[in-house]
Design an enzyme around this catalytic site. Structure first.
Site, mmCIF file in Angstrom:
data_model
loop_
_atom_site.group_PDB
_atom_site.id
_atom_site.type_symbol
_atom_site.label_atom_id
_atom_site.label_comp_id
_atom_site.label_asym_id
_atom_site.label_seq_id
_atom_site.Cartn_x
_atom_site.Cartn_y
_atom_site.Cartn_z
ATOM 1 C CB THR A 95 -1.030 -0.089 1.223
ATOM 2 O OG1 THR A 95 -1.356 -0.979 1.311
ATOM 3 C CG2 THR A 95 -1.947 1.210 1.336
ATOM 4 C CE LYS A 170 -5.284 -0.892 1.631
ATOM 5 N NZ LYS A 170 -5.790 -2.119 1.962
ATOM 6 C CE LYS A 245 1.537 2.064 3.913
ATOM 7 N NZ LYS A 245 2.166 1.127 4.042
HETATM 8 P P1 NAD Z 1 5.930 -5.986 7.282
HETATM 9 O O1 NAD Z 1 6.197 -4.573 8.062
HETATM 10 O O2 NAD Z 1 5.660 -6.800 8.249
HETATM 11 O O3 NAD Z 1 6.744 -6.650 6.052
HETATM 12 C C1 NAD Z 1 7.289 -5.518 4.891
HETATM 13 C C2 NAD Z 1 8.930 -6.608 5.015
HETATM 14 O O4 NAD Z 1 9.816 -5.980 3.853
HETATM 15 C C3 NAD Z 1 9.599 -6.167 6.143
HETATM 16 O O5 NAD Z 1 9.853 -8.104 6.678
HETATM 17 C C4 NAD Z 1 11.256 -6.057 5.809
HETATM 18 O O6 NAD Z 1 11.818 -6.654 6.521
HETATM 19 C C5 NAD Z 1 10.708 -6.097 4.126
HETATM 20 N N1 NAD Z 1 11.756 -4.406 3.297
HETATM 21 C C6 NAD Z 1 11.823 -3.737 3.555
HETATM 22 N N2 NAD Z 1 12.118 -3.269 3.053
HETATM 23 C C7 NAD Z 1 13.126 -3.924 2.252
HETATM 24 C C8 NAD Z 1 14.197 -4.130 1.505
HETATM 25 N N3 NAD Z 1 14.689 -3.468 0.985
HETATM 26 N N4 NAD Z 1 14.957 -5.312 0.805
HETATM 27 C C9 NAD Z 1 13.566 -6.780 1.670
HETATM 28 N N5 NAD Z 1 12.839 -5.954 2.371
HETATM 29 C C10 NAD Z 1 12.114 -5.284 2.679
HETATM 30 O O7 NAD Z 1 4.421 -5.139 6.563
HETATM 31 P P2 NAD Z 1 3.487 -6.098 6.723
HETATM 32 O O8 NAD Z 1 1.995 -5.550 7.358
HETATM 33 O O9 NAD Z 1 3.161 -7.481 5.773
HETATM 34 O O10 NAD Z 1 2.720 -5.134 5.380
HETATM 35 C C11 NAD Z 1 3.165 -4.517 4.121
HETATM 36 C C12 NAD Z 1 2.300 -4.402 3.290
HETATM 37 O O11 NAD Z 1 0.748 -4.229 3.188
HETATM 38 C C13 NAD Z 1 2.532 -2.472 3.255
HETATM 39 O O12 NAD Z 1 2.020 -1.804 2.722
HETATM 40 C C14 NAD Z 1 1.133 -2.591 4.505
HETATM 41 O O13 NAD Z 1 0.874 -1.579 4.918
HETATM 42 C C15 NAD Z 1 0.213 -3.762 3.011
HETATM 43 N N6 NAD Z 1 -1.284 -4.052 4.511
HETATM 44 C C16 NAD Z 1 -0.506 -4.806 5.488
HETATM 45 C C17 NAD Z 1 -1.555 -5.212 5.941
HETATM 46 C C18 NAD Z 1 -1.822 -6.164 7.606
HETATM 47 O O14 NAD Z 1 -2.628 -6.191 8.203
HETATM 48 N N7 NAD Z 1 -0.408 -6.045 7.777
HETATM 49 C C19 NAD Z 1 -3.120 -4.874 5.346
HETATM 50 C C20 NAD Z 1 -3.270 -4.808 4.241
HETATM 51 C C21 NAD Z 1 -2.399 -4.042 3.694
#
Ligand code: NAD
Length: 293
Positions: A95, A170, A245
């Site tokens: 997102t 979204k 966010k």
């Molecule tokens: P998260 O922080 O758990 O996971 C993100 C991952 O990206 C981490 O493991 C981090 O180490 C990795 N990362 C960051 N920079 C990196 C790079 N340069 N190279 C490789 N890996 C890298 O976040 P999440 O909860 O999985 O959310 C991910 C996306 O999904 C976000 O944009 C969030 O807004 C969206 N989202 C989350 C949810 C939810 O319920 N968690 C629901 C809908 C959408």
């Protein structure tokens, strides 16, 4: 037909999504900066890449699931675009802000690569169960190819329009969700103060014109309606910090086009104040904002 997928960002959401790609016959080459995320990816049947560059070079599609626009833009500029083979399909499921989604999509197009922005609705449970909803922005050909990959991770794949349209859908959806959750919480609080039983109010409002998803599917009151995070002291679900966010992204989007969104603005203020009030609040489900009323 896409067979081998580079998956970058295997956190709370990406972990379950990659697992479902493997389950549905794709070979997944995973990369994350976190060693815990890499260990989980291995457990889920992914092959591990030594670097994001190696993952991109060896695959015919790249899925990114990263925290925010700066991470997506950074990795696209430094790694994905310089190393993607011609014909590689690019899918960003994070997102992020609409402007960055359009910018990155434009850079991919300039290089002759097909790309979609494909943010999701549904939390970690839907990611693990393979029941996410994807809102997809991109050209028709890109959508047709992306749909085959996204279907392995979700139950509904909707083409929203051109590049950036997935992110627009979204943030509009989540702005509506944030505002409607606060309104639902207020209605339950008022009902209770007016001596109405919460279950009775639920039975009436969920069959009357006040019904919303926040009430009928995700009721913020413990023991009322179907199972929801309220029944579990607001653990799990969709974190209030993530709602902040998304509301912030919605406010940026609104400002960029001069749209008036007074309810969205108020929801953003209330969720920000809630998360600042106590450190633990940001990690609780967003329906926990009922505690402040
Ligand atoms: P998260 O922080 O758990 O996971 C993100 C991952 O990206 C981490 O493991 C981090 O180490 C990795 N990362 C960051 N920079 C990196 C790079 N340069 N190279 C490789 N890996 C890298 O976040 P999440 O909860 O999985 O959310 C991910 C996306 O999904 C976000 O944009 C969030 O807004 C969206 N989202 C989350 C949810 C939810 O319920 N968690 C629901 C809908 C959408």
């Amino acid at each position: 037909m896409t067979k081998k997928i580079a998956f970058i960002g295997l956190g709370n959401m990406g972990s379950g999504m990659a697992k479902n790609l493997v389950k549905n016959g794709f070979s997944v080459l995973a990369f994350d900066l976190s060693s815990d995320a890499m260990a989980m990816a291995k457990e889920n049947g992914c092959e591990l890449a030594e670097s994001a560059k190696q993952a991109v070079e060896r695959c015919d599609a790249v899925v990114t699931m990263l925290p925010a626009g700066k991470h997506v833009k950074g990795i696209y500029e430094e790694t994905v675009l310089p190393n993607a083979k011609s014909g590689t399909l690019l899918l960003d499921c994070s997102t992020i802000d609409v402007a960055t989604a359009k910018e990155v999509g434009g850079m991919a197009k300039a290089q002759g690569l097909l790309m979609v922005d494909a943010p999701v609705s549904g939390g970690t449970k839907a990611a693990g169960d393979g029941t996410l909803t994807f809102m997809v922005g991109g050209e028709n050909t890109a959508f047709e190819q992306a749909e085959k990959v996204l279907s392995a991770m979700g139950k509904k794949i909707i083409h929203a329009g051109e590049c950036g349209a997935g992110q627009s859908a979204k943030i509009c959806n989540n702005m509506l969700l944030g505002a409607s959750m606060i309104a639902t919480c207020e209605a339950f609080q008022l009902a209770e103060k007016l001596d109405l039983d919460p279950q009775v109010f639920f039975d009436i409002a969920s069959n009357a014109s006040g019904q919303t998803w926040s009430m009928t599917s995700y009721c913020p009151v413990k023991g009322v309606g179907p199972a929801s995070p309220a029944d579990n002291d607001f653990a799990g679900g969709f974190a209030a910090a993530l709602m902040v966010k998304d509301l912030t992204l919605a406010m940026q989007g609104a400002e960029s086009v001069g749209a008036k969104v007074p309810m969205g603005e108020r929801a953003a203020e209330l969720y920000r104040a809630y998360c600042e009030q106590a450190q633990e609040n940001g990690g609780l489900d967003f329906s926990s904002i009922i505690k402040t009323l």
